[in-house]
Design an enzyme around this catalytic site. Structure first.
Site, PDB file in Angstrom:
ATOM      1  N   SER A  40       0.848  -1.184   0.000  1.00  0.00           N
ATOM      2  CA  SER A  40       0.000   0.000   0.000  1.00  0.00           C
ATOM      3  C   SER A  40       0.891   1.244   0.000  1.00  0.00           C
ATOM      4  O   SER A  40       2.072   1.183  -0.317  1.00  0.00           O
ATOM      5  CB  SER A  40      -0.932  -0.025   1.227  1.00  0.00           C
ATOM      6  N   ASN A  41       0.290   2.394   0.351  1.00  0.00           N
ATOM      7  CA  ASN A  41       1.080   3.633   0.383  1.00  0.00           C
ATOM      8  C   ASN A  41       0.545   4.525   1.494  1.00  0.00           C
ATOM      9  O   ASN A  41      -0.412   4.180   2.175  1.00  0.00           O
ATOM     10  CB  ASN A  41       1.026   4.324  -0.982  1.00  0.00           C
ATOM     11  N   ARG A  42       1.126   5.730   1.633  1.00  0.00           N
ATOM     12  CA  ARG A  42       0.877   6.569   2.809  1.00  0.00           C
ATOM     13  C   ARG A  42      -0.342   7.492   2.673  1.00  0.00           C
ATOM     14  O   ARG A  42      -0.539   8.360   3.504  1.00  0.00           O
ATOM     15  CB  ARG A  42       2.130   7.420   3.087  1.00  0.00           C
ATOM     16  N   SER A  43      -1.153   7.311   1.663  1.00  0.00           N
ATOM     17  CA  SER A  43      -2.297   8.208   1.525  1.00  0.00           C
ATOM     18  C   SER A  43      -3.290   8.039   2.680  1.00  0.00           C
ATOM     19  O   SER A  43      -3.715   6.932   2.996  1.00  0.00           O
ATOM     20  CB  SER A  43      -3.019   7.925   0.207  1.00  0.00           C
ATOM     21  N   ALA A  68      -4.307   7.573  -4.385  1.00  0.00           N
ATOM     22  CA  ALA A  68      -2.960   7.045  -4.652  1.00  0.00           C
ATOM     23  C   ALA A  68      -3.142   5.584  -5.025  1.00  0.00           C
ATOM     24  O   ALA A  68      -3.195   4.701  -4.172  1.00  0.00           O
ATOM     25  CB  ALA A  68      -2.090   7.181  -3.416  1.00  0.00           C
TER      26      ALA A  68
END
Ligand code: PMT
Length: 223
Positions: free
Chosen positions: A29-32, A96
């Site tokens: 995943s990512n930091r959004s 994102a």
């Protein structure tokens, strides 16, 4: 307070990260956090729009009056976007979306002793690119770009290659812009010009993006 200048518009917004599963316990995943997209949804609703929000997993409540569809993976987001895109007069892609996912989603949790140290990846659909190729007459298409350098060059490239009307470029290498923080500083690029917005709260940033969209709508409808 800005007037009801989005009244009558059907706005589709994507927000948050996607989660690309590796096994029942793990994902890429990512930091959004979703804050930017949710600010866009809240402000569009306040300005009179009918708002549909397609959201990855975030810790934010659905803004009052906004219709939310929750998704996990990029492929689920892709499907949800194309269910709603047809009827939208304005689409803003603040999510994102993961470009890649693990090639294999294991049914069982991968055991430490069995795990190899390299991970095979597969490419996810580029939702914004596909939207750019299937644009509806009169539809306004707005993208975001998460960059760590060359913001203007990268933004201009994406505006052209994804056939956008407007792109909001933000630097993800600072703790006061981009992911997770309450502030942002956007470089707004369209076919005519670049405008560097002031560093401000994501709510005010969202309102300034809508001001530009309302401008574009006006120009388009005057023709
Ligand atoms: O959610 P916050 O914590 O508030 O953080 C806000 C944000 C940094 C997530 C937001 O401001 C932002 O920059 N969103 C775009 C993040 C991103 O994926 O940028 P990108 O340059 O990788 O993608 C470019 C555009 O293509 C984006 O509009 C994205 O939604 C879209 N995209 C990307 C990949 C993909 N497979 N499909 C897409 O549609």
């Amino acid at each position: 307070l800005t007037g009801q200048d989005l009244a009558g518009e059907r706005v589709l917004i994507t927000a948050g990260p996607t989660r690309e599963p590796l096994d029942p316990a793990r994902f890429l995943s990512n930091r959004s956090s979703g804050k930017m997209g949710y600010a866009l949804a809240r402000t569009a609703y306040r300005r009179g729009a009918e708002v549909h929000l397609i959201s990855g997993p975030v810790a934010l409540p659905c803004p009052p009056g906004v219709e939310r569809v929750s998704v996990q993976t990029a492929r689920e987001m892709h499907a949800a976007v194309f269910q709603l895109a047809e009827k939208a007069s304005i689409i803003v892609k603040a999510a994102a979306v993961a470009d890649f996912r693990p090639a294999v989603e294991e049914r069982e949790k991968v055991k430490k002793d069995k795990a190899g140290l390299s991970l095979q990846l597969s490419r996810n659909p580029d939702i914004l690119y596909e939207l750019g190729r299937n644009r509806k007459e009169g539809q306004v298409l707005v993208g975001f770009a998460a960059e760590s350098s060359n913001l203007q060059a990268e933004g201009r490239k994406k505006l052209a290659t994804k056939n956008l009307d407007l792109i909001a470029v933000n630097n993800i290498n600072s703790d006061t812009t981009g992911f997770e923080c309450d502030t942002n500083q956007i470089l707004l690029i369209d076919r005519e010009r670049d405008v560097l917005l002031p560093m401000t709260g994501k709510e005010q940033t969202a309102d300034m993006i809508w001001d530009r969209v309302v401008d574009l709508l006006g120009k388009r409808r005057d023709k």
